[in-house]
Structures are given as structure tokens and as C-alpha cells.
Enzyme design. Structure first.
Site, PDB file in Angstrom:
ATOM      1  N   SER A 173       3.647  -3.147  37.467  1.00 23.92           N
ATOM      2  CA  SER A 173       2.775  -2.793  37.335  1.00 23.92           C
ATOM      3  C   SER A 173       2.519  -3.082  38.640  1.00 23.92           C
ATOM      4  O   SER A 173       2.039  -4.630  39.029  1.00 23.92           O
ATOM      5  CB  SER A 173       1.207  -2.285  36.885  1.00 23.92           C
ATOM      6  OG  SER A 173       1.510  -1.477  36.034  1.00 23.92           O
ATOM      7  N   HIS A 220      -5.885  -3.107  38.010  1.00 24.18           N
ATOM      8  CA  HIS A 220      -5.983  -3.574  36.528  1.00 24.18           C
ATOM      9  C   HIS A 220      -4.526  -4.316  36.284  1.00 24.18           C
ATOM     10  O   HIS A 220      -4.889  -4.855  34.682  1.00 24.18           O
ATOM     11  CB  HIS A 220      -5.218  -1.472  35.184  1.00 24.18           C
ATOM     12  CG  HIS A 220      -4.324  -2.021  35.614  1.00 24.18           C
ATOM     13  ND1 HIS A 220      -3.194  -0.793  36.705  1.00 24.18           N
ATOM     14  CD2 HIS A 220      -2.643  -2.185  35.425  1.00 24.18           C
ATOM     15  CE1 HIS A 220      -1.878  -0.664  36.906  1.00 24.18           C
ATOM     16  NE2 HIS A 220      -1.203  -1.592  35.706  1.00 24.18           N
ATOM     17  N   ASP A 268      -7.085   1.708  42.271  1.00 21.41           N
ATOM     18  CA  ASP A 268      -6.550   0.479  41.144  1.00 21.41           C
ATOM     19  C   ASP A 268      -6.079  -0.384  42.624  1.00 21.41           C
ATOM     20  O   ASP A 268      -4.686  -0.724  42.007  1.00 21.41           O
ATOM     21  CB  ASP A 268      -5.900   1.615  40.317  1.00 21.41           C
ATOM     22  CG  ASP A 268      -4.961   0.541  39.085  1.00 21.41           C
ATOM     23  OD1 ASP A 268      -6.091  -0.853  39.522  1.00 21.41           O
ATOM     24  OD2 ASP A 268      -3.718   1.091  38.613  1.00 21.41           O
TER      25      ASP A 268
END
Length: 391
Positions: free
Chosen positions: A219, A61, A141
Site C-alpha cells: 500500500s 490508511h 486515501d
């Protein structure tokens, strides 16, 4: 403890990178999960070098510019790992792929909507490289980014997430709110938080839960133990709470990298069953609630649904069967994961059998003349490879 946290940060810090990718929108990321940070319409996040030849791990992402929940809900991207990279990643590669001697830079693989061009990788020492997305799996992911460097780059040491214990100290590194090389610390709150508990579309996904502070921009950054080894990848947090963050276990990432190395993309097994793991501690309650449950079964996996027309249906698996062992056809079925077969162990066995078959030992009850008779059956099921379309 302070010196231990400092030493762990110093060990992993040089391998932590800041990623800047073209984004499709501007403004803050969605409230769900961490999401990448945004500046001038460009998504920004974190990552870490895991191979000194310039291979970097991050969240899908981050390079896609979407919140993590959206990336994980999407299907697996049909992405090819370039053949001449397979021999140079330090991963296990198929013999026919590792013979390539191409010396040209690896081209970025097609990865659906992955932004190509303009992906910048900022190293901890200030150097900046243009990165290429060479592998991406939206369902997990995970993304791999490559850069061309004239010399070997500092890389993080990968640890073993299976050795993590609740209460153990961990350190999160990354770029929260674009503040590069930030370090926070906390403890492991749960070593196997199920995706189903978080409402994810991939319910069997497991996460490390920690109270280390992570925020937008963390992230893709590493979660390390006090030895400075990467045990997870920071992925998301509870939107309405502090101290509830989640990381992808590094052992799961290693398995995905192995899949990419072997098949050029991530393949997942499909047999067409819904299952539930029954541990010894729950067995007595289950027998009380379900008198017909097979006797003398300490633990196992209950088949709760068999999809019509699936490989499992064709093999003869039935609802309420209890899978207690699995093995390759022609070998003696062995118990996986004492004291009984676990969902994780069965998933690993199915993954290894993709494109082939797996022999399952199941226990089922039959009623004959108003008496229960326990029957062991050996079922050979075909394991079909599946990958959802990208997009």
C-alpha cells in the site's frame, strides 16, 4: 521485455520508501484490501518521494494504521497545508500563500487521528528519517509525509495515467510482507475500474486494475510504466483472489495535490444530484426502453435524482433532465468530453467552480397537446464546497 521491466524498476526504485507508523492494534490487517503490515503493533507500508525536498506520497490508511476500505469510507480529514510549504512543493499555490518566507521546518498539520511522532521513513539507500504527516484526505486515501533532509532526495517521475492502455505492462514496487524494495510486474487489466463496481462508498472513484502481484505492505507504493514513470499508487487487492489489484491513478492524485495547494485541504463540490452517464453506444437501447427520452441527444448525463433543498433544486434542475454542456456563467457553454458530456468532465468543471456557480445546458421533454417538444434550458447552479468531518 525483461530489460524494460528491470530499467523501470531501476528508475523508480531509489524513490521508493518504507514507512513505519505507530498502530492502534497488533496482528494481521483486516482481510479487506491490502492494509498496512504489522510488527510489534506498528503499521508498515510503502510510499514514494515525489519532490526532492522531502515530500512523500502514500496511502492515508498506511499512516492511520487501518485497512484501505475503512480509510476511504471515512470522511475527508480537515487538514491544513502549512502556508510556508505551499511555495516549496512545486504545486500551484495561491498568491497570498506563496509570499511566506518562513524558514522554519514545516509543522505537521492536525489530521484527526493521524499518529504524530514515531513515524519513520526508510529510504532505499538505508537512511532513516522521522516523518511528519502534513496533509491527509481519508476519502481518497491519500497522505503526504514530509522529512527534513540536508540534501535533495531521489524522487520519482510522475507520468500520465490517462495514457495507460489495457494490456500495457506495469511494475509495482514496495514492501509486501515487510520485504523492502520488492518488484513485481503485470499488465493493466482495466484503466477505469469504478468504485461502485468494488462496493466502495465513493462510487465515482476510479482505479487502475492490474494483475501485478501486490500484498500487505505494498500500500502506498508506486505503480510505474516501462518508462519508469509513476502512473498510480498501489492501494488494495481483491481479498479472495490473486491477480486482481487496484491502484489510484496518478492524475487523480495530481488533482488532489492541486486542491491541497489551493485550499489547504481537499474540498469537494456539492450540488445535490444523482447522475448517470449515457454513452452513444447505450443511447439506442435507452430510447427503446424510455420513449420519452429527449431526441437528438447523442450522449450526456441523465439526472436521476435531485435532493430537496439542494443547490440543484433551487436552480430548477429536474429528474430526467439530460445535461449536455457546462461552462462558467457569462461564457458560451461548450460541450465537454466529445462526443458528449461525461461524468468525469462534469466533475472537473464542478470542482473548478467550487464556491461559485456553473451554467449547465440541459435538455428536457415537455408534453403539449399530446405532442413531445424538446426544450433546451440553461440552468445556473451554485457549487457548494463540502468536506466531511474527520474522525
Amino acid at each position: 521485455m525483461r530489460s524494460s521491466i528491470s530499467a523501470a524498476a531501476a528508475a523508480a526504485g531509489p524513490a521508493v520508501v518504507h514507512l513505519v507508523a505507530p498502530g492502534a492494534a497488533s496482528g494481521p490487517a483486516a482481510a479487506v484490501g491490502l492494509g498496512p503490515g504489522w510488527v510489534d503493533g506498528r503499521a508498515q507500508g510503502s510510499g514514494f518521494i515525489y519532490d526532492p525536498r522531502g515530500f512523500i506520497l502514500t496511502n492515508a490508511h498506511v499512516v492511520l494504521g487501518t485497512p484501505p476500505a475503512a480509510a476511504m469510507a471515512a470522511a475527508t480529514a480537515n487538514t491544513r497545508w502549512p502556508q510556508h510549504m505551499q511555495a516549496n512543493t512545486g504545486l500551484r499555490a495561491r498568491a497570498e500563500d506563496s509570499s511566506s518566507s518562513s524558514s522554519s521546518p514545516p509543522a505537521a498539520a492536525a489530521a484527526g487521528a493521524v499518529p504524530q511522532g514515531g513515524l519513520l521513513v526508510h529510504l532505499a539507500d538505508g537512511r532513516v528519517f522521522e516523518g511528519r504527516v502534513v496533509a491527509l484526505d481519508r476519502a481518497s486515501d491519500l497522505a503526504v509525509v514530509a522529512v527534513d533532509a540536508a540534501e535533495q532526495l531521489p524522487c520519482a517521475r510522475l507520468g500520465n495515467s490517462h495514457r495507460l492502455a489495457v494490456g500495457e505492462w506495469v511494475v509495482a514496487l514496495g514492501s509486501p510482507f515487510l520485504l523492502r524494495q520488492s518488484v513485481t510486474a503485470g499488465i493493466v487489466s482495466c484503466v477505469e475500474r469504478k468504485g461502485s463496481e468494488l462496493g466502495l462508498s465513493s462510487p465515482r472513484t476510479e482505479f487502475i486494475q492490474t494483475d501485478a502481484a501486490v500484498n500487505v505492505g505494498n500500500s502506498g507504493g508506486p505503480l510505474v510504466n516501462l518508462d519508469g514513470e509513476v502512473v498510480g499508487m498501489n492501494n488494495m487487492k481483491a481479498a479472495a483472489a490473486d491477480g486482481v489489484s487496484f491502484a489510484i491513478p496518478i492524475n487523480s492524485i495530481k488533482s488532489l495535490l492541486s486542491e491541497i495547494s489551493r485550499h489547504g485541504r481537499v474540498l469537494r463540490p456539492y450540488v445535490g444530484i444523482t447522475m448517470a452517464e449515457v454513452k452513444p453506444s447505450r443511447m439506442a437501447q435507452l430510447r427503446t426502453a424510455c420513449p420519452d427520452f429527449p431526441r437528438d441527444v447523442a450522449a450526456g448525463i441523465v439526472v436521476t435524482r435531485v435532493a430537496p433543498g439542494s443547490p440543484a433544486a433551487a436552480a430548477g434542475l429536474k429528474e430526467d433532465d439530460v445535461i449536455v454542456a457546462a461552462a462558467a456563467p457569462g461564457t458560451a457553454p461548450g460541450q465537454l468530453g466529445p462526443p458528449g458530456l461525461s461524468v468525469a468532465a462534469l466533475a472537473d468543471a464542478l470542482r473548478d467552480a467550487i464556491g461559485g456557480s456553473l451554467e449547465l445546458t440541459v435538455v428536457r421533454e415537455q408534453r403539449r397537446l399530446q405532442q413531445q417538444q424538446q426544450q433546451y434550458a440553461h440552468v445556473t447552479v451554485t457549487v457548494r464546497p463540502v468536506e466531511a468531518p474527520s474522525g
